[in-house]
Design a protein around this motif. Structure first.
Motif, PDB file in Angstrom:
ATOM      1  N   THR A  12      -3.225  18.168  13.235  1.00  0.00           N
ATOM      2  CA  THR A  12      -3.857  19.166  14.046  1.00  0.00           C
ATOM      3  C   THR A  12      -3.351  20.465  14.018  1.00  0.00           C
ATOM      4  O   THR A  12      -3.664  21.561  14.374  1.00  0.00           O
ATOM      5  CB  THR A  12      -3.908  18.460  15.651  1.00  0.00           C
ATOM      6  N   HIS A 119      -5.330  12.127  16.460  1.00  0.00           N
ATOM      7  CA  HIS A 119      -6.104  13.195  15.732  1.00  0.00           C
ATOM      8  C   HIS A 119      -7.389  13.856  16.032  1.00  0.00           C
ATOM      9  O   HIS A 119      -7.690  14.702  15.509  1.00  0.00           O
ATOM     10  CB  HIS A 119      -6.326  12.607  14.057  1.00  0.00           C
ATOM     11  N   TYR A 120      -7.959  13.085  16.761  1.00  0.00           N
ATOM     12  CA  TYR A 120      -9.358  13.376  17.518  1.00  0.00           C
ATOM     13  C   TYR A 120      -9.620  13.542  18.892  1.00  0.00           C
ATOM     14  O   TYR A 120     -10.923  13.435  19.303  1.00  0.00           O
ATOM     15  CB  TYR A 120     -10.266  12.423  16.655  1.00  0.00           C
ATOM     16  N   ARG A 121      -8.382  13.373  19.751  1.00  0.00           N
ATOM     17  CA  ARG A 121      -8.600  13.201  21.163  1.00  0.00           C
ATOM     18  C   ARG A 121      -7.701  13.960  21.644  1.00  0.00           C
ATOM     19  O   ARG A 121      -6.333  13.979  21.268  1.00  0.00           O
ATOM     20  CB  ARG A 121      -8.524  11.722  21.637  1.00  0.00           C
ATOM     21  N   GLY A 139     -12.742  15.884  24.791  1.00  0.00           N
ATOM     22  CA  GLY A 139     -13.961  15.420  23.972  1.00  0.00           C
ATOM     23  C   GLY A 139     -14.938  14.580  24.582  1.00  0.00           C
ATOM     24  O   GLY A 139     -15.932  13.883  23.981  1.00  0.00           O
ATOM     25  N   GLU A 143     -14.724  10.873  19.868  1.00  0.00           N
ATOM     26  CA  GLU A 143     -13.842  11.530  18.898  1.00  0.00           C
ATOM     27  C   GLU A 143     -14.342  12.903  18.559  1.00  0.00           C
ATOM     28  O   GLU A 143     -15.502  13.119  18.220  1.00  0.00           O
ATOM     29  CB  GLU A 143     -13.532  10.615  17.651  1.00  0.00           C
ATOM     30  N   LEU A 144     -13.482  13.722  18.295  1.00  0.00           N
ATOM     31  CA  LEU A 144     -13.851  15.090  17.765  1.00  0.00           C
ATOM     32  C   LEU A 144     -13.604  15.137  16.206  1.00  0.00           C
ATOM     33  O   LEU A 144     -12.470  14.753  15.908  1.00  0.00           O
ATOM     34  CB  LEU A 144     -13.167  16.270  18.367  1.00  0.00           C
ATOM     35  N   THR A 145     -14.369  16.055  15.494  1.00  0.00           N
ATOM     36  CA  THR A 145     -13.727  16.410  14.383  1.00  0.00           C
ATOM     37  C   THR A 145     -12.667  17.392  14.367  1.00  0.00           C
ATOM     38  O   THR A 145     -12.171  17.876  15.253  1.00  0.00           O
ATOM     39  CB  THR A 145     -14.820  17.212  13.473  1.00  0.00           C
ATOM     40  N   ALA A 146     -11.887  17.590  13.283  1.00  0.00           N
ATOM     41  CA  ALA A 146     -10.943  18.399  13.433  1.00  0.00           C
ATOM     42  C   ALA A 146     -11.176  19.929  13.731  1.00  0.00           C
ATOM     43  O   ALA A 146     -10.663  20.679  14.471  1.00  0.00           O
ATOM     44  CB  ALA A 146     -10.213  18.544  11.799  1.00  0.00           C
ATOM     45  N   ALA A 147     -12.352  20.247  13.480  1.00  0.00           N
ATOM     46  CA  ALA A 147     -12.678  21.612  13.619  1.00  0.00           C
ATOM     47  C   ALA A 147     -13.110  21.653  15.016  1.00  0.00           C
ATOM     48  O   ALA A 147     -12.741  22.692  15.664  1.00  0.00           O
ATOM     49  CB  ALA A 147     -14.061  22.085  12.797  1.00  0.00           C
ATOM     50  N   GLU A 148     -13.917  20.679  15.542  1.00  0.00           N
ATOM     51  CA  GLU A 148     -14.228  20.811  17.168  1.00  0.00           C
ATOM     52  C   GLU A 148     -13.046  20.624  18.075  1.00  0.00           C
ATOM     53  O   GLU A 148     -12.737  21.311  18.875  1.00  0.00           O
ATOM     54  CB  GLU A 148     -14.988  19.430  17.447  1.00  0.00           C
TER      55      GLU A 148
END
Length: 164
Positions: A12, A119-121, A139, A143-148
């Motif tokens: 991230t 990685h996503y939270r 989020g 889970e979020l994408t890397a861009a989000e």
């Protein structure tokens, strides 16, 4: 606003710092401090922000309590990028380091703390009165994408603009 970032070379950290730099005017003096144990060595290579006047690169470790306490005195927001896929390393490094950061932030009067724990939270903690006051999941349980995730971290920093 002064921002302290940990974990600049991670999954991230790299895209977040690139996006943050793309929205930070070059002339902004020392707006961001990056705490980095690698100090430009190892697989992460040199920092992506070398030579930018808006960045202070501080070689250091989350376990260096005097350094962390000094850094906290000069920042209003902490973005702690602590995602670590290796559970043993997370228990040995990330949890005690996060504890040091939180304790130092509360002691120094820092009120905004964003904790990326995988990685996503990510969580936003509003600190005050010597304890965590509010916790908000960036989020909203998903889970979020890397861009989000990068976009939401930029929003927490008061920056606009998309991920580049």
């Amino acid at each position: 606003m002064r921002l302290l970032v940990t974990g600049r070379a991670g999954f991230t950290g790299s895209p977040f710092l690139r996006a943050l730099l793309s929205t930070t005017p070059v002339s902004t003096p020392r707006a961001v401090t990056v705490l980095d144990p690698s100090a430009g060595s190892g697989p992460a290579g040199p920092p992506p922000f070398a030579g930018r006047s808006c960045i202070d690169h501080v070689p250091g470790d989350l376990h260096d309590r005097p350094l962390i306490q000094e850094l906290m005195r000069h920042h209003e927001l902490v973005v702690h990028l602590a995602e670590e896929p290796d559970a043993a390393r997370a228990a040995a490094v990330d949890l005690p380091g996060t504890r040091t950061l939180l304790q130092s932030a509360v002691h120094a009067g820092v009120t905004r703390f964003v904790y990326v724990y995988d990685h996503y939270r990510a969580l936003r903690l509003t600190l005050g009165g010597g304890a965590a006051g509010q916790v908000h999941d960036l989020g909203d349980g998903a889970e979020l994408t890397a861009a989000e995730l990068t976009g939401r971290l930029l929003a927490e920093c008061g920056r606009s603009g998309g991920v580049r």
